[in-house]
Design a protein around this motif. Structure first.
Motif, short mmCIF file in Angstrom:
data_model
loop_
_atom_site.label_atom_id
_atom_site.label_comp_id
_atom_site.label_asym_id
_atom_site.label_seq_id
_atom_site.Cartn_x
_atom_site.Cartn_y
_atom_site.Cartn_z
N UNK A 1 4.40 -60.75 -109.54
CA UNK A 1 3.82 -61.25 -110.79
C UNK A 1 2.72 -62.29 -110.58
N UNK A 2 2.02 -62.18 -109.43
CA UNK A 2 0.89 -63.08 -109.15
C UNK A 2 -0.25 -62.29 -108.52
N UNK A 3 -1.45 -62.90 -108.55
CA UNK A 3 -2.58 -62.31 -107.84
C UNK A 3 -3.38 -63.41 -107.15
N UNK A 4 -3.94 -63.08 -106.01
CA UNK A 4 -4.73 -64.00 -105.18
C UNK A 4 -6.16 -63.47 -105.16
N UNK A 5 -7.10 -64.25 -105.70
CA UNK A 5 -8.46 -63.76 -105.90
C UNK A 5 -9.49 -64.77 -105.40
N UNK A 6 -10.63 -64.23 -104.95
CA UNK A 6 -11.76 -65.08 -104.58
C UNK A 6 -12.88 -64.88 -105.59
N UNK A 7 -13.31 -65.98 -106.19
CA UNK A 7 -14.48 -65.99 -107.06
C UNK A 7 -15.53 -66.87 -106.40
N UNK B 1 -11.49 -81.29 -103.54
CA UNK B 1 -12.90 -80.99 -103.82
C UNK B 1 -13.09 -79.78 -104.72
N UNK B 2 -12.00 -79.15 -105.15
CA UNK B 2 -12.11 -77.97 -106.02
C UNK B 2 -12.70 -78.39 -107.37
N UNK B 3 -13.81 -77.77 -107.81
CA UNK B 3 -14.43 -78.17 -109.08
C UNK B 3 -13.73 -77.52 -110.28
N UNK B 4 -13.95 -78.10 -111.46
CA UNK B 4 -13.46 -77.50 -112.69
C UNK B 4 -14.31 -76.31 -113.12
N UNK B 5 -15.59 -76.36 -112.72
CA UNK B 5 -16.54 -75.31 -113.09
C UNK B 5 -17.38 -74.91 -111.89
N UNK C 1 -17.96 -70.05 -114.45
CA UNK C 1 -16.52 -69.93 -114.53
C UNK C 1 -15.90 -71.31 -114.71
N UNK C 2 -14.67 -71.34 -115.23
CA UNK C 2 -14.00 -72.61 -115.45
C UNK C 2 -12.49 -72.43 -115.49
N UNK C 3 -11.78 -73.50 -115.20
CA UNK C 3 -10.32 -73.47 -115.16
C UNK C 3 -9.78 -73.80 -116.55
N UNK C 4 -9.22 -72.81 -117.23
CA UNK C 4 -8.69 -73.02 -118.58
C UNK C 4 -7.18 -73.22 -118.54
N UNK D 1 -7.05 -68.13 -117.64
CA UNK D 1 -8.30 -67.39 -117.48
C UNK D 1 -9.38 -68.28 -116.87
N UNK D 2 -10.42 -67.63 -116.31
CA UNK D 2 -11.53 -68.38 -115.73
C UNK D 2 -12.87 -68.02 -116.36
N UNK D 3 -12.88 -67.08 -117.31
CA UNK D 3 -14.11 -66.76 -118.02
C UNK D 3 -14.71 -65.41 -117.70
N UNK D 4 -14.02 -64.59 -116.93
CA UNK D 4 -14.51 -63.24 -116.64
C UNK D 4 -13.32 -62.36 -116.27
N UNK D 5 -13.44 -61.07 -116.61
CA UNK D 5 -12.44 -60.07 -116.21
C UNK D 5 -13.12 -59.15 -115.20
N UNK D 6 -12.84 -59.33 -113.89
CA UNK D 6 -13.62 -58.65 -112.84
C UNK D 6 -13.61 -57.13 -112.91
N UNK D 7 -12.50 -56.54 -113.37
CA UNK D 7 -12.44 -55.07 -113.43
C UNK D 7 -13.49 -54.48 -114.36
#
Length: 294
Positions: free
Chosen positions: A21-27, A74-78, A94-97, A101-107
């Motif tokens: 029930x998790x995903x690991x993604x690089x943006x 050092x991780x930014x909010x945006x 992108x942003x940490x909500x 969500x981060x502001x985009x659906x990659x699929x």
């Protein structure tokens, strides 16, 4: 014919692994770990590998909210990412909500390619495109960058403001921003006799309009589809319907389109997924799309 489609050339995005029930993604340069209700299987990679890779993890306080836990100060909010195909290029903030969500659906990048190629194939100068439930505007900006006169409709003002930020980042201008309930907007456009060469729908399972209007996918999608197809230019058009609802299949989407638009041609239906570099596939919604061809 039912298809399985996944983005294949987005350098600024990577699904690394998913499961439990998790995903690991690089943006871009940031790696995020966050919840994913579809990932009911075990992770391919070890917990140690996940921990080593993740810069930040979302911890849910409830089904709808939570907080991001930084593993690096050092991780930014945006931060910004780029998307490009052979025809267009856009930039997205992108942003940490608080709702993961981060502001985009990659699929959706698969659909972006369909949008740009459809617009580029049209003979109509500056074809008109309508993006409903348009969120932070990636599809709207793809359409604009491809040369379309674009109208972006979403019921949440803050999200439309975010989309406008993305327009500025992408060095584009003149997208028409509309903060309104999507179904109400469509009915008003019908009364005005408007026509569009492209229509994009990515409706949520549940939602609310700016004046408290209620949206429930299974209750309203048939009415929406019957109205929307009347807005299509009869000569040159495309339409994309994408749904992310555990109860919907591509056959349901096919039936919705065919009963609303019996004269449909070149209909494609299927499932969107993200291919993880660990080898596993993550399903993320079903689609139906069609367009006129010269």
């Amino acid at each position: 014919m039912i298809q399985l489609l996944t983005p294949t050339h987005w350098k600024d995005y990577e699904l690394i692994d998913c499961g439990d029930f998790e995903k690991l993604e690089r943006f871009g340069n940031l790696v995020l770990s966050r919840p994913e209700p579809q990932a009911v299987w075990k992770k391919v990679m070890s917990p140690e590998e996940w921990k080593k890779k993740a810069h930040i993890t979302f911890r849910g306080r409830s089904a709808t909210s939570g907080e991001w836990v930084r593993h690096n100060k050092s991780v930014p909010d945006r931060w910004n990412v780029n998307y490009q195909n052979d025809e267009v290029s856009i930039n997205l903030r992108l942003g940490l909500t608080s709702f993961k969500h981060v502001g985009v659906f990659p699929e959706q990048a698969v659909n972006w390619d369909y949008i740009s190629s459809s617009i580029k194939s049209f003979k109509t100068p500056s074809p008109k495109v309508l993006n409903l439930f348009a969120y932070t505007g990636a599809a709207s900006l793809i359409a604009k960058a491809a040369g379309a006169d674009t109208t972006h409709v979403d019921s949440i003002k803050q999200v439309v403001n975010w989309a406008n930020e993305n327009q500025e980042l992408s060095k584009l201008k003149d997208v028409r921003w509309v903060v309104e309930d999507a179904l109400k907007f469509v009915k008003r456009e019908l009364k005005r006799g408007k026509k569009y060469n492209g229509i994009i729908l990515d409706p949520p399972a549940y939602g609310h309009g700016p004046n408290g209007e209620k949206w429930k996918l299974e209750d309203h999608i048939q009415e929406m589809m019957q109205d929307v197809v009347q807005l299509l230019d009869p000569q040159e058009h495309f339409l994309i319907l994408n749904t992310y609802s555990l109860g919907f299949s591509s056959v349901i989407v096919e039936n919705l389109i065919k009963t609303s638009f019996p004269q449909v041609k070149n209909l494609e239906t299927g499932e969107l997924f993200l291919q993880a570099t660990s080898g596993i596939k993550l399903p993320l919604g079903v689609f139906g799309k069609f367009r006129t061809t010269s």
